[in-house]
Design a protein around this motif. Structure first.
Motif, PDB file in Angstrom:
ATOM      1  N   MET A   1       0.822  -1.203   0.000  1.00  0.00           N
ATOM      2  CA  MET A   1       0.000   0.000   0.000  1.00  0.00           C
ATOM      3  C   MET A   1       0.863   1.262   0.000  1.00  0.00           C
ATOM      4  N   GLY A   2       1.925   1.213   0.797  1.00  0.00           N
ATOM      5  CA  GLY A   2       2.820   2.369   0.876  1.00  0.00           C
ATOM      6  C   GLY A   2       3.464   2.700  -0.453  1.00  0.00           C
ATOM      7  N   SER A   3       3.822   1.670  -1.226  1.00  0.00           N
ATOM      8  CA  SER A   3       4.453   1.909  -2.526  1.00  0.00           C
ATOM      9  C   SER A   3       3.476   2.553  -3.498  1.00  0.00           C
ATOM     10  N   VAL A   4       2.203   2.175  -3.413  1.00  0.00           N
ATOM     11  CA  VAL A   4       1.182   2.768  -4.285  1.00  0.00           C
ATOM     12  C   VAL A   4       1.004   4.246  -3.954  1.00  0.00           C
ATOM     13  N   LEU A   5       0.900   4.560  -2.676  1.00  0.00           N
ATOM     14  CA  LEU A   5       0.757   5.962  -2.266  1.00  0.00           C
ATOM     15  C   LEU A   5       1.973   6.776  -2.677  1.00  0.00           C
ATOM     16  N   GLY A   6       3.144   6.142  -2.625  1.00  0.00           N
ATOM     17  CA  GLY A   6       4.349   6.834  -3.063  1.00  0.00           C
ATOM     18  C   GLY A   6       4.312   7.170  -4.551  1.00  0.00           C
ATOM     19  N   GLN A   7       3.748   6.257  -5.357  1.00  0.00           N
ATOM     20  CA  GLN A   7       3.597   6.534  -6.791  1.00  0.00           C
ATOM     21  C   GLN A   7       2.557   7.622  -7.052  1.00  0.00           C
ATOM     22  N   LEU A   8       1.521   7.663  -6.199  1.00  0.00           N
ATOM     23  CA  LEU A   8       0.434   8.622  -6.406  1.00  0.00           C
ATOM     24  C   LEU A   8       0.809  10.033  -5.995  1.00  0.00           C
ATOM     25  N   LEU A   9       1.716  10.164  -5.043  1.00  0.00           N
ATOM     26  CA  LEU A   9       2.042  11.484  -4.500  1.00  0.00           C
ATOM     27  C   LEU A   9       2.488  12.486  -5.569  1.00  0.00           C
ATOM     28  N   PRO A  10       3.517  12.181  -6.382  1.00  0.00           N
ATOM     29  CA  PRO A  10       3.922  13.168  -7.398  1.00  0.00           C
ATOM     30  C   PRO A  10       2.850  13.405  -8.463  1.00  0.00           C
TER      31      PRO A  10
ATOM     32  N   ILE B   1      -2.996   2.368  -9.313  1.00  0.00           N
ATOM     33  CA  ILE B   1      -3.871   1.776  -8.297  1.00  0.00           C
ATOM     34  C   ILE B   1      -4.446   0.450  -8.785  1.00  0.00           C
ATOM     35  N   GLY B   2      -4.975   0.455  -9.998  1.00  0.00           N
ATOM     36  CA  GLY B   2      -5.598  -0.752 -10.519  1.00  0.00           C
ATOM     37  C   GLY B   2      -4.625  -1.882 -10.782  1.00  0.00           C
ATOM     38  N   GLY B   3      -3.359  -1.530 -11.038  1.00  0.00           N
ATOM     39  CA  GLY B   3      -2.358  -2.553 -11.312  1.00  0.00           C
ATOM     40  C   GLY B   3      -1.577  -3.004 -10.104  1.00  0.00           C
ATOM     41  N   ALA B   4      -1.961  -2.522  -8.908  1.00  0.00           N
ATOM     42  CA  ALA B   4      -1.206  -2.865  -7.703  1.00  0.00           C
ATOM     43  C   ALA B   4      -1.668  -4.158  -7.057  1.00  0.00           C
TER      44      ALA B   4
END
Length: 224
Positions: free
Chosen positions: A1-10, A147-150
């Motif tokens: 989950m943390g890696s997904v949020l990290g991708q979403l931040l920028p 998100i969908g690919g995580a």
């Protein structure tokens, strides 16, 4: 989950610092129908971001575009490369279109009609600028794909979509909410912010899009 949020931040920051919706919001707040127009615009802005992201999440999930598992999808890699390349092209376009020293930034003609916006028209404009703007749409597509690919469960998908939407809409939401709380104190700072965004945001956006595009291309190449 943390890696997904990290991708979403920028990606969310890229949507948040878009100059046109922020300038439009400020003009609404300085206009005669500030409360109705800005509230409608905020609702439309949030709805457009949420709709575009959720649609892409559904498509990416159903298509099995998993790029974080043991057998990453090549399709997910190619999608990231394509999105990254488009963002790089937009970065070049933003940089070439920036105001030169001593030159005033050119604003869209429709901004002259902002004083006439109602709640409904403001919502329509917010929806149009968030869901139909090419740069914002690309960033929402990239976020939805991430998100969908995580391969996360439904609860985590909801959290990720909410995180992206709230952060992406924050620069429109903050001045609108701030106006409702202390509108007398915000007129001067909002006007100064509008002038700064007009002159400098094209350069800032070009650098950000360049970084985001390079990151997406790199992630796509890593999957392949």
């Amino acid at each position: 989950m943390g890696s997904v949020l990290g991708q979403l931040l920028p990606l969310a920051v890229g949507v948040a610092i878009s100059p046109v919706p922020v300038i439009a919001t400020i003009l609404m707040l300085l206009g005669p129908r500030a409360r109705a127009a800005s509230a409608g615009f905020l609702l439309g802005w949030v709805a457009g971001i949420l709709l575009a992201t959720v649609v892409v999440v559904a498509i990416a999930s159903s298509a099995g575009l998993d790029d974080d598992g043991d057998d990453p999808s090549a399709a997910a890699g190619w999608i990231k490369i394509a999105l990254g390349a488009l963002l790089l092209l937009m970065a070049v376009r933003q940089w070439r279109g920036r105001p030169r020293p001593g030159q005033e930034a050119t604003l869209p003609r429709w901004m002259a009609a902002i004083d006439t916006l109602t709640l409904t028209k403001g919502a329509g404009l917010g929806l149009l600028l968030s869901a139909a703007n090419p740069k914002n749409l690309l960033l929402c597509v990239a976020a939805g794909t991430a998100i969908g690919g995580a391969g996360t469960d439904t609860g985590e998908v909801v959290v990720a979509v909410a995180f992206f939407t709230v952060l992406a809409a924050s620069t429109v939401a903050v001045p609108v909410v701030g106006y409702l709380v202390a509108h007398d104190r915000l007129a001067g700072p909002l006007d100064e912010l509008k002038v700064w965004l007009e002159q400098h945001n094209a350069a800032v956006m070009s650098v950000l899009l360049l970084i985001l595009g390079a990151v997406l291309v790199g992630k796509g190449l890593r999957v392949l």
